[in-house]
Design a protein around this motif. Structure first.
Motif, PDB file in Angstrom:
ATOM      1  N   UNK A  56      -9.130  -8.744  14.982  1.00  0.00           N
ATOM      2  CA  UNK A  56      -7.976  -9.414  14.373  1.00  0.00           C
ATOM      3  C   UNK A  56      -8.120  -9.334  12.862  1.00  0.00           C
ATOM      4  N   UNK A  57      -7.111  -8.778  12.191  1.00  0.00           N
ATOM      5  CA  UNK A  57      -7.217  -8.452  10.766  1.00  0.00           C
ATOM      6  C   UNK A  57      -6.349  -9.387   9.926  1.00  0.00           C
ATOM      7  N   UNK A  58      -6.983 -10.053   8.969  1.00  0.00           N
ATOM      8  CA  UNK A  58      -6.305 -10.997   8.083  1.00  0.00           C
ATOM      9  C   UNK A  58      -6.338 -10.444   6.666  1.00  0.00           C
ATOM     10  N   UNK A  59      -5.159 -10.200   6.110  1.00  0.00           N
ATOM     11  CA  UNK A  59      -5.032  -9.646   4.761  1.00  0.00           C
ATOM     12  C   UNK A  59      -4.706 -10.773   3.788  1.00  0.00           C
ATOM     13  N   UNK A  60      -5.631 -11.015   2.874  1.00  0.00           N
ATOM     14  CA  UNK A  60      -5.475 -12.037   1.849  1.00  0.00           C
ATOM     15  C   UNK A  60      -5.010 -11.361   0.559  1.00  0.00           C
ATOM     16  N   UNK A  99       2.275   0.575  -3.315  1.00  0.00           N
ATOM     17  CA  UNK A  99       2.020   1.500  -2.209  1.00  0.00           C
ATOM     18  C   UNK A  99       0.749   1.092  -1.456  1.00  0.00           C
ATOM     19  N   UNK A 100      -0.295   0.753  -2.218  1.00  0.00           N
ATOM     20  CA  UNK A 100      -1.548   0.335  -1.601  1.00  0.00           C
ATOM     21  C   UNK A 100      -1.365  -0.991  -0.845  1.00  0.00           C
ATOM     22  N   UNK A 101      -0.634  -1.934  -1.441  1.00  0.00           N
ATOM     23  CA  UNK A 101      -0.375  -3.214  -0.778  1.00  0.00           C
ATOM     24  C   UNK A 101       0.378  -3.006   0.536  1.00  0.00           C
ATOM     25  N   UNK A 102       1.333  -2.092   0.526  1.00  0.00           N
ATOM     26  CA  UNK A 102       2.109  -1.816   1.736  1.00  0.00           C
ATOM     27  C   UNK A 102       1.200  -1.283   2.841  1.00  0.00           C
ATOM     28  N   UNK A 103       0.274  -0.395   2.487  1.00  0.00           N
ATOM     29  CA  UNK A 103      -0.657   0.148   3.490  1.00  0.00           C
ATOM     30  C   UNK A 103      -1.538  -0.961   4.067  1.00  0.00           C
ATOM     31  N   UNK A 104      -2.006  -1.846   3.201  1.00  0.00           N
ATOM     32  CA  UNK A 104      -2.862  -2.940   3.669  1.00  0.00           C
ATOM     33  C   UNK A 104      -2.096  -3.900   4.572  1.00  0.00           C
ATOM     34  N   UNK A 105      -0.823  -4.122   4.264  1.00  0.00           N
ATOM     35  CA  UNK A 105       0.007  -4.983   5.118  1.00  0.00           C
ATOM     36  C   UNK A 105       0.239  -4.335   6.479  1.00  0.00           C
ATOM     37  N   UNK A 106       0.421  -3.012   6.484  1.00  0.00           N
ATOM     38  CA  UNK A 106       0.658  -2.312   7.752  1.00  0.00           C
ATOM     39  C   UNK A 106      -0.544  -2.403   8.684  1.00  0.00           C
ATOM     40  N   UNK A 107      -1.734  -2.575   8.110  1.00  0.00           N
ATOM     41  CA  UNK A 107      -2.958  -2.651   8.926  1.00  0.00           C
ATOM     42  C   UNK A 107      -3.236  -4.053   9.450  1.00  0.00           C
ATOM     43  N   UNK A 108      -2.510  -5.049   8.939  1.00  0.00           N
ATOM     44  CA  UNK A 108      -2.857  -6.454   9.200  1.00  0.00           C
ATOM     45  C   UNK A 108      -2.195  -7.006  10.460  1.00  0.00           C
ATOM     46  N   UNK A 109      -2.826  -8.040  11.009  1.00  0.00           N
ATOM     47  CA  UNK A 109      -2.209  -8.874  12.040  1.00  0.00           C
ATOM     48  C   UNK A 109      -1.654 -10.157  11.432  1.00  0.00           C
ATOM     49  N   UNK A 110      -2.244 -10.563  10.289  1.00  0.00           N
ATOM     50  CA  UNK A 110      -1.866 -11.800   9.607  1.00  0.00           C
ATOM     51  C   UNK A 110      -1.959 -11.555   8.108  1.00  0.00           C
ATOM     52  N   UNK A 111      -0.978 -12.077   7.344  1.00  0.00           N
ATOM     53  CA  UNK A 111      -0.985 -11.909   5.884  1.00  0.00           C
ATOM     54  C   UNK A 111      -0.846 -13.268   5.219  1.00  0.00           C
ATOM     55  N   UNK A 112      -1.635 -13.464   4.144  1.00  0.00           N
ATOM     56  CA  UNK A 112      -1.509 -14.675   3.339  1.00  0.00           C
ATOM     57  C   UNK A 112      -1.080 -14.303   1.920  1.00  0.00           C
ATOM     58  N   UNK A 113       0.022 -14.919   1.463  1.00  0.00           N
ATOM     59  CA  UNK A 113       0.523 -14.771   0.093  1.00  0.00           C
ATOM     60  C   UNK A 113       0.548 -16.138  -0.576  1.00  0.00           C
TER      61      UNK A 113
END
Length: 301
Positions: A148-152, A163-177
């Motif tokens: 389970x991947x959490x992107x902070x 572009x890099x942020x978009x790739x990291x979001x695509x890999x995540x199951x959960x995102x925190x902003x």
């Protein structure tokens, strides 16, 4: 505390010294998250890199004393331990000057690190660690694992691209902003919306995430979880500084949600933890479960 009992977590990214006007404290968003998850009963490994210097040895010693796995923090002979100069304004809000290159820019995975990820329930990673190719490629390897991947999201100019942020979001199951990060990123991605809720839906449609949270400072946070929206309006405290408050919020939220707690309880719990950290100096103050429960109870009266 046992909100995260039996949960195995791996935090990946920067470990460093936050240098304030008259003292320095260990920090880095992933380390702050890891330390708070440990206090909540999780089993936590920290994957990072420090320099072969006094600062690096001191970080490893402190982290070990606090109960984290340190064999996954490798030592670089070529790069120094990370330092961040922290400046606080009159409201306690922090701005950061981050040295480059630092050892944590050059994280190379060892077998222990790979095994930690393979056996983990959750992997927590941020955006700052991707400013250097070496650490970014290590993260990309870990993101291939079934965990389970959490992107902070941690926007620190100039250390990111959309572009890099978009790739990291695509890999995540959960995102925190935080709210400013969400609005900046969605504007860059041509979102037609202005509200936080609409922009959360905008991000959810662009990625595969089933969970997302947005912190709003003293106004609490929003949580999107399995198609529903939950809200906490914040707990009033006298702010000492905001360093690490969002990191402890995320640690508490993930530990609670992934341990099967109700979403509304989880967002309330996380906001209470974040508020108590903001009330204390530095990123990692000790906070007892009774203080957290007392804070949560206060809002129900």
């Amino acid at each position: 505390m046992n909100n995260g009992k039996n949960l195995k977590a791996v935090a990946y990214g920067e470990v460093l010294w936050d240098v304030f006007a008259n003292e320095k404290k260990i920090g880095g968003a992933p380390l702050n998250v890891a330390l708070r998850m440990k206090t909540l009963g999780c089993e936590v490994a920290m994957i990072s890199c420090v320099g072969n210097d006094e600062d690096g040895r001191a970080i490893k010693e402190q982290v070990k004393q606090l109960g984290l796995e340190t064999d996954t923090i490798v030592v670089s002979e070529d790069f120094p331990t990370g330092l961040v100069n922290v400046t606080l304004n009159e409201r306690g809000s922090a701005s950061y000057e981050i040295s480059y290159p630092s050892a944590w820019d050059k994280i190379e995975l060892n077998d222990l690190a790979r095994n930690s990820v393979a056996n983990a329930d959750v992997l927590i990673y941020g955006s700052l660690v991707c400013r250097d190719e070496v650490s970014r490629l290590s993260l990309e390897e870990m993101l291939q694992k079934k965990v389970y991947k959490v992107f902070d999201v941690n926007l620190r100019k100039p250390h990111y691209s959309y572009e890099m942020l978009d790739r990291l979001m695509q890999s995540a199951d959960f995102i925190k902003f935080n709210d400013e990060e969400l609005l900046e990123i969605t504007a860059a991605m041509a979102s037609p919306f202005t509200s936080l809720e609409d922009n959360m839906n905008f991000i959810a449609e662009r990625s595969k995430v089933t969970g997302m949270c947005v912190t709003r400072g003293k106004h609490g946070a929003l949580l999107m979880w399995e198609g529903r929206l939950y809200e906490n309006e914040g707990y009033p405290v006298e702010v000492a500084d905001t360093v690490g408050a969002g990191d402890s919020f995320l640690a508490a939220l993930i530990a609670s949600l992934l341990s099967g707690k109700e979403p509304q309880y989880s967002i309330d719990f996380a906001c209470a933890v974040g508020a108590l950290v903001a009330e204390s100096p530095g990123a990692n103050p000790e906070i007892s479960l009774s203080r957290i429960e007392k804070m949560m109870l206060k809002m129900k009266i």
